[in-house]
Design a protein around this motif. Structure first.
Motif, mmCIF file in Angstrom:
data_model
loop_
_atom_site.group_PDB
_atom_site.id
_atom_site.type_symbol
_atom_site.label_atom_id
_atom_site.label_comp_id
_atom_site.label_asym_id
_atom_site.label_seq_id
_atom_site.Cartn_x
_atom_site.Cartn_y
_atom_site.Cartn_z
ATOM 1 N N UNK A 124 1.057 -6.363 2.853
ATOM 2 C CA UNK A 124 2.221 -6.892 2.295
ATOM 3 C C UNK A 124 2.521 -8.476 2.637
ATOM 4 N N UNK A 125 2.232 -8.691 4.024
ATOM 5 C CA UNK A 125 2.479 -10.040 4.196
ATOM 6 C C UNK A 125 1.406 -11.033 3.541
ATOM 7 N N UNK A 126 0.427 -10.650 3.281
ATOM 8 C CA UNK A 126 -0.604 -11.369 2.406
ATOM 9 C C UNK A 126 0.067 -11.603 1.026
ATOM 10 N N UNK A 127 0.620 -10.444 0.347
ATOM 11 C CA UNK A 127 1.141 -10.784 -1.059
ATOM 12 C C UNK A 127 2.266 -11.648 -1.078
ATOM 13 N N UNK A 128 3.097 -11.658 0.168
ATOM 14 C CA UNK A 128 4.119 -12.518 0.193
ATOM 15 C C UNK A 128 3.688 -14.068 0.290
ATOM 16 N N UNK A 159 -6.745 -14.476 1.844
ATOM 17 C CA UNK A 159 -7.743 -13.458 1.598
ATOM 18 C C UNK A 159 -8.571 -13.138 2.701
ATOM 19 N N UNK A 160 -8.767 -14.271 3.490
ATOM 20 C CA UNK A 160 -9.338 -13.984 5.021
ATOM 21 C C UNK A 160 -8.557 -12.880 5.576
ATOM 22 N N UNK A 161 -7.111 -13.104 5.531
ATOM 23 C CA UNK A 161 -6.181 -12.221 6.606
ATOM 24 C C UNK A 161 -6.243 -11.031 5.845
ATOM 25 N N UNK A 162 -6.271 -11.146 4.737
ATOM 26 C CA UNK A 162 -6.330 -9.795 3.776
ATOM 27 C C UNK A 162 -7.538 -8.878 4.094
ATOM 28 N N UNK A 163 -8.558 -9.697 4.299
ATOM 29 C CA UNK A 163 -9.974 -8.878 4.829
ATOM 30 C C UNK A 163 -9.969 -8.133 6.308
ATOM 31 N N UNK A 164 -9.050 -8.950 7.078
ATOM 32 C CA UNK A 164 -8.877 -8.408 8.422
ATOM 33 C C UNK A 164 -7.911 -7.188 8.479
ATOM 34 N N UNK A 165 -6.874 -7.169 7.597
ATOM 35 C CA UNK A 165 -6.187 -5.842 7.326
ATOM 36 C C UNK A 165 -6.944 -4.751 6.882
ATOM 37 N N UNK A 166 -7.620 -5.234 5.817
ATOM 38 C CA UNK A 166 -8.539 -4.020 5.239
ATOM 39 C C UNK A 166 -9.740 -3.409 6.008
ATOM 40 N N UNK A 167 -10.007 -4.128 7.040
ATOM 41 C CA UNK A 167 -11.001 -3.646 8.088
ATOM 42 C C UNK A 167 -10.288 -2.481 8.828
ATOM 43 N N UNK A 168 -9.151 -2.422 9.045
ATOM 44 C CA UNK A 168 -8.398 -1.346 9.791
ATOM 45 C C UNK A 168 -7.928 -0.389 8.718
ATOM 46 N N UNK A 169 -7.538 -0.704 7.706
ATOM 47 C CA UNK A 169 -7.123 0.387 6.582
ATOM 48 C C UNK A 169 -8.106 1.059 6.114
ATOM 49 N N UNK A 215 2.701 -11.061 -7.696
ATOM 50 C CA UNK A 215 2.715 -10.934 -6.335
ATOM 51 C C UNK A 215 3.982 -10.525 -5.796
ATOM 52 N N UNK A 216 5.194 -10.783 -6.515
ATOM 53 C CA UNK A 216 6.175 -9.965 -5.951
ATOM 54 C C UNK A 216 6.415 -8.542 -6.191
ATOM 55 N N UNK A 217 5.956 -8.015 -7.300
ATOM 56 C CA UNK A 217 5.331 -6.819 -7.728
ATOM 57 C C UNK A 217 4.581 -6.073 -6.501
ATOM 58 N N UNK A 218 3.293 -6.514 -6.197
ATOM 59 C CA UNK A 218 2.517 -6.428 -4.821
ATOM 60 C C UNK A 218 3.447 -6.153 -3.713
#
Length: 412
Positions: A91-95, A115-125, A177-180
């Motif tokens: 969610x922070x990445x969307x913001x 997107x790199x930060x988003x990839x870090x989060x996806x590693x745990x998700x 991105x606001x909807x995301x």
């Protein structure tokens, strides 16, 4: 721990199961909107096929580095809490993408960093989600839950790209991105209502971090059915996937706008949804190995049709068939893994599985984008489809145990 198979309630009445499905629905909805908008935004800024390749690579590199440690974390700490933290990070990445878009960027570097930060989060998700489902339903209902869960998620995968294209056309990246961001907030709220009921006693873990990280790899290496299934998916999608090429096809081959791009992405999900609903009712009871190989072959053939098509409706139909075939492969692979893996190792085994999936998706996008840049978009798609069919033939010889799997319980 509650008994797994003592007269279980119907699946839809299992406590927290529907809340879990809805929370995943909103999270996937956000990810799909974001994926379509990022791809369109990046290509609009650069007009370069290689920029789309870097979209996948920016997410893949941090994800591949963190997946094995993430699997260890999933097996050692409460999975629900891990999922909450990872969705909050997404969610922070969307913001952040919303903030970047408000500045009308002329460079894609800030987008790649997010997107790199988003990839870090996806590693745990990813490993957390795969490991949580067996903790929510009885074992006897797991295959049905996997099919239902996968098909319901396709609702977001269908509507997400469509809405993403429409939102971008109406209000640009700001609105999308606001909807995301709002979807991630709703997902977190729903997740709070999910009880974790079926948790087995955790066995003593290996003494060193490397032993813990690599336990999933060692386990899969000695399970030829699982190894064959996940590696088949890896190379088939790595070579045959055309998702990264869709923005180019939409603009330059089929000559449709962002709405058409969203429709192409959604056609894949429509096929998967219809097949998932069928599997949720009928399932696969016999010849699971043969069915999986046939499904991957159909996936490759559908992508070959898409490669040659210059008609929008033919391309839509090809993506529909490809999505249905991919759902069969996902269903077989996921059920085999979940039934064959003890609960105390699910996080690490699923981390390895997600490493394969991430490799196929993100590196597949890089493969497609770089080939399109070097040879053109149609040859890139054509080479991928032929490569998928070659992989099917090779894997049938390399993994005869997988080919001979009849019932899912054979994986045990």
């Amino acid at each position: 721990m509650l008994p797994h198979d003592d007269a279980p309630l119907p699946l839809h009445r299992q406590p927290g199961f529907l809340s879990f499905l809805l929370s995943r629905l909103f999270a996937v909805f956000a990810m799909q909107i974001q994926a379509i908008v990022v791809a369109w935004q990046v290509y609009a800024i650069t007009r370069d096929a290689m920029s789309l390749a870097y979209v996948g690579l920016a997410q893949f590199i941090p994800m591949v580095l963190l997946l094995l440690p993430a699997g260890d974390v999933v097996d050692r700490f409460p999975r629900k809490r891990i999922l909450q933290l990872s969705w909050a990070a997404q969610g922070l990445c969307s913001a952040l993408l919303l903030l970047i878009t408000q500045t009308s960027p002329q460079s894609v570097v800030p987008i790649y960093l997010v997107l790199a930060l988003f990839g870090c989060a996806r590693a745990f998700t990813a490993p957390t989600l795969q490991s949580m489902l067996p903790n929510l339903v009885p074992r006897s209902q797991l295959a049905q839950a996997i099919a239902l869960n996968s098909s319901i998620m396709k609702v977001a995968v269908i509507s997400g790209p469509l809405l993403g294209g429409v939102l971008f056309a109406l209000g640009g990246g700001r609105l999308a991105y606001a909807v995301c961001l709002g979807c991630f907030v709703v997902a977190l709220a729903l997740l709070m209502l999910v009880p974790v009921r079926y948790v087995e006693k955790v066995a003593a873990l290996e003494s060193t971090a490397w032993q813990r990280f690599s336990a999933g790899i060692r386990y899969i290496r000695h399970q030829p059915i699982i190894l064959g299934a996940i590696s088949l998916d890896l190379f088939a999608v790595l070579l045959g996937g055309v998702v990264a090429l869709l923005p180019i096809y939409a603009q330059e081959v089929l000559q449709v706008g962002s709405e058409g791009l969203g429709a192409l992405r959604s056609a894949i999900a429509v096929g998967a949804l219809l097949m998932g609903l069928y599997l949720g009712v009928k399932g696969i009871t016999r010849r699971a190995g043969h069915v999986m190989f046939a499904a991957v072959a159909v996936f490759g053939l559908a992508n070959l049709v898409f490669a040659f098509s210059t008609l929008f409706w033919v391309s839509m139909l090809a993506m529909l068939v490809a999505g249905a075939a991919d759902m069969v492969s996902v269903y077989v692979r996921t059920t085999l893994i979940q039934l064959a893996t003890p609960d105390e190792m699910r996080g690490r085994v699923n981390a390895v599985n997600m490493l394969f999936i991430g490799s196929s998706n993100e590196l597949g996008e890089f493969r497609a984008g770089s080939m399109a840049s070097a040879f053109g978009v149609v040859p890139a798609a054509l080479i991928g489809g032929v490569g998928t069919l070659a992989v099917v033939g090779a894997w049938m010889k390399l993994f005869p145990t997988l080919r001979r799997v009849d019932r899912f319980d054979d994986a045990r």
